[in-house]
Structures are given as C-alpha cells and as structure tokens.
Design a protein around this motif. Structure first.
Motif, short mmCIF file in Angstrom:
data_model
loop_
_atom_site.label_atom_id
_atom_site.label_comp_id
_atom_site.label_asym_id
_atom_site.label_seq_id
_atom_site.Cartn_x
_atom_site.Cartn_y
_atom_site.Cartn_z
N GLY A 62 3.79 37.31 5.69
CA GLY A 62 5.18 36.86 5.65
C GLY A 62 5.47 35.61 6.44
O GLY A 62 6.63 35.20 6.54
N THR A 63 4.44 34.99 7.02
CA THR A 63 4.67 33.72 7.72
C THR A 63 4.53 32.57 6.72
O THR A 63 3.98 32.72 5.63
CB THR A 63 3.66 33.52 8.87
N LEU A 64 5.03 31.41 7.12
CA LEU A 64 4.97 30.25 6.25
C LEU A 64 3.53 29.74 6.15
O LEU A 64 2.86 29.55 7.16
CB LEU A 64 5.87 29.14 6.81
N ASP A 65 3.08 29.55 4.92
CA ASP A 65 1.75 28.98 4.69
C ASP A 65 1.90 27.46 4.73
O ASP A 65 2.15 26.80 3.72
CB ASP A 65 1.21 29.45 3.33
N ARG A 66 1.76 26.89 5.93
CA ARG A 66 2.03 25.47 6.12
C ARG A 66 1.11 24.56 5.31
O ARG A 66 1.57 23.59 4.70
CB ARG A 66 1.99 25.12 7.61
N PRO A 67 -0.20 24.85 5.25
CA PRO A 67 -1.07 24.00 4.41
C PRO A 67 -0.66 24.03 2.93
O PRO A 67 -0.66 22.99 2.26
CB PRO A 67 -2.47 24.60 4.61
N LYS A 68 -0.27 25.21 2.44
CA LYS A 68 0.15 25.33 1.04
C LYS A 68 1.43 24.52 0.79
O LYS A 68 1.54 23.76 -0.17
CB LYS A 68 0.39 26.81 0.70
N LEU A 69 2.40 24.69 1.71
CA LEU A 69 3.65 23.95 1.57
C LEU A 69 3.39 22.44 1.69
O LEU A 69 3.95 21.64 0.93
CB LEU A 69 4.65 24.40 2.64
N GLY A 70 2.52 22.08 2.62
CA GLY A 70 2.18 20.67 2.80
C GLY A 70 1.58 20.05 1.55
O GLY A 70 1.92 18.92 1.17
N SER A 71 0.71 20.81 0.89
CA SER A 71 0.07 20.28 -0.32
C SER A 71 1.09 20.07 -1.44
O SER A 71 0.91 19.21 -2.30
CB SER A 71 -1.05 21.22 -0.79
N ILE A 72 2.17 20.85 -1.42
CA ILE A 72 3.23 20.70 -2.42
C ILE A 72 4.10 19.48 -2.12
O ILE A 72 4.31 18.62 -2.97
CB ILE A 72 4.12 21.97 -2.47
N ARG A 79 10.28 16.90 -3.58
CA ARG A 79 10.12 18.20 -2.90
C ARG A 79 10.12 18.02 -1.38
O ARG A 79 10.63 18.86 -0.64
CB ARG A 79 8.80 18.89 -3.32
N LEU A 80 9.54 16.91 -0.93
CA LEU A 80 9.55 16.61 0.51
C LEU A 80 10.98 16.43 1.00
O LEU A 80 11.35 16.93 2.07
CB LEU A 80 8.71 15.36 0.79
N ALA A 81 11.80 15.73 0.21
CA ALA A 81 13.20 15.53 0.58
C ALA A 81 13.94 16.86 0.65
O ALA A 81 14.79 17.08 1.53
CB ALA A 81 13.87 14.59 -0.41
N THR A 82 13.61 17.77 -0.27
CA THR A 82 14.23 19.10 -0.26
C THR A 82 13.89 19.85 1.02
O THR A 82 14.77 20.44 1.67
CB THR A 82 13.74 19.92 -1.48
#
Length: 201
Positions: A62-72, A79-82
């Motif tokens: 349930g924690t944020l998957d930072r590498p996954k979010l970063g790759s998006i 998406r970065l602006a969002t």
C-alpha cells in the motif's frame, strides 16, 4: 532569518551540499523528503495520487511505488504536471510550517529540486545553485545511482536547463570536480550566508 533556495539538476550533488551546510549550522527544509512524507500511506496526498494514476502506482503493502510512478510521469509532461499539482501545494504548506519554527538568526536552507522549473526564486532571499555539466550529471546517475542511461537522460530532460538555473542564481557552487574540491566552496558560501544573516539583524 535568511531564507535560501538551494537547487541544482539531478546528479549535480545538491544532497552533499545540503549535508555540509547542515554540519555548519543551517536549518534544512528538504522538499524531496517532505514530498515523500505527504504521500505516505493514509495521507490525503497518497489518496489523490491514486485517484489520478490508479492502484497500479501502489506496492503490495500500500505504499507508493515511486519508481513505477516516476517511469510514468517522466515520460509524459502532462502526467508530470498532474502529479506536481497534487504534491507541490502539500509540500509548500509543510515547508512553511517548518520555516516558522526556525529562529530569527537562523540560515534556513530550502532544498528545492524544481525551484527553477516552478518559478520559485522570488520566495527566497537568495538562490544558491549547485552546478555540474550534463556529462557529469549523466555519469553520476548511471555509475553511482545505477540508472539506465535512457532513464537518466529522460529525468534530466524533464528539468530546467543548466542555463536557466544559472540565470536565477545569486551564488553558484561548482560541483563538476572531485568531492574534496566541494567543501571549501560550500564553506565559503556558508560564510557569505552567515554574514548576510548578521547584516539583517
């Protein structure tokens, strides 16, 4: 109190400069650290990120998957602006809380990676830029952080240019060389910051 914005491109060595400044007596407000805090499990920040990007950006616990979010987000400016629209106001509010707790004679260093990109220079009494060439940044990201070269280049491309950062700087720390060349420069900058703080008293 002297409010200092500290920035630099990814891989420029800003964290090491922050560490040295703290060792001299600075109060550090680290925007990256706060950005992680405001999206911890159970926070409104994390709920907003999941609402915008879906459950796929969470790990199994349930924690944020930072590498996954970063790759998006680093591959898609919209998406970065969002993401920034969710996280930046939360970081700003927490930073203001921490700053208000500092003493009148303190040098408060705001470590803000995207200071240039977000037009934040006017919030600080002066801006210190940690500068390194793009070649040095890329080498550090690949060799020291283990990033794939394509990912490192994408992250660098998502940031302001070197010229843009230097344009808003009041003081520049050149971190293109070895670590032992860094500390004397940081000490010199610290002496200047404390002198300016005393002048304001």
């Amino acid at each position: 109190m002297l409010k200092v914005g500290l920035t630099g491109g990814i891989g420029a060595g800003k964290s090491e400069v922050s560490r040295l400044l703290v060792s001299y007596g600075a109060v550090l407000i680290d925007a990256d650290r706060i950005a992680r805090e405001v999206v911890e499990p159970g926070t409104p920040g994390l709920a907003a990120v999941v609402a915008a990007f879906g459950d796929g950006v969470l790990t199994g616990d349930g924690t944020l998957d930072r590498p996954k979010l970063g790759s998006i987000v680093f591959a898609d400016p919209e998406r970065l602006a969002t993401l920034n629209a969710i996280v930046h106001p939360l970081v700003g509010a927490r930073s203001a809380e921490l700053e208000s707790a500092a003493g009148p004679g303190d040098v408060v260093i705001h470590d803000v990676p995207l200071l240039t990109e977000n037009g934040l220079a006017s919030l600080y009494d002066l801006v210190v830029v940690v500068d390194a060439s793009p070649e040095t940044q890329l080498d550090r990201l690949v060799r020291l952080r283990g990033m794939a070269e394509a990912e490192a280049k994408a992250r660098m491309a998502a940031q302001a240019t070197r010229a843009d950062r230097l344009e808003i700087s009041d003081l520049v720390i050149d971190n293109d060389g070895p670590l032992d060349a860094l500390e004397p420069q940081v000490r010199e900058v610290w002496d200047e910051l404390t002198r300016r703080t005393a002048d304001r008293a």
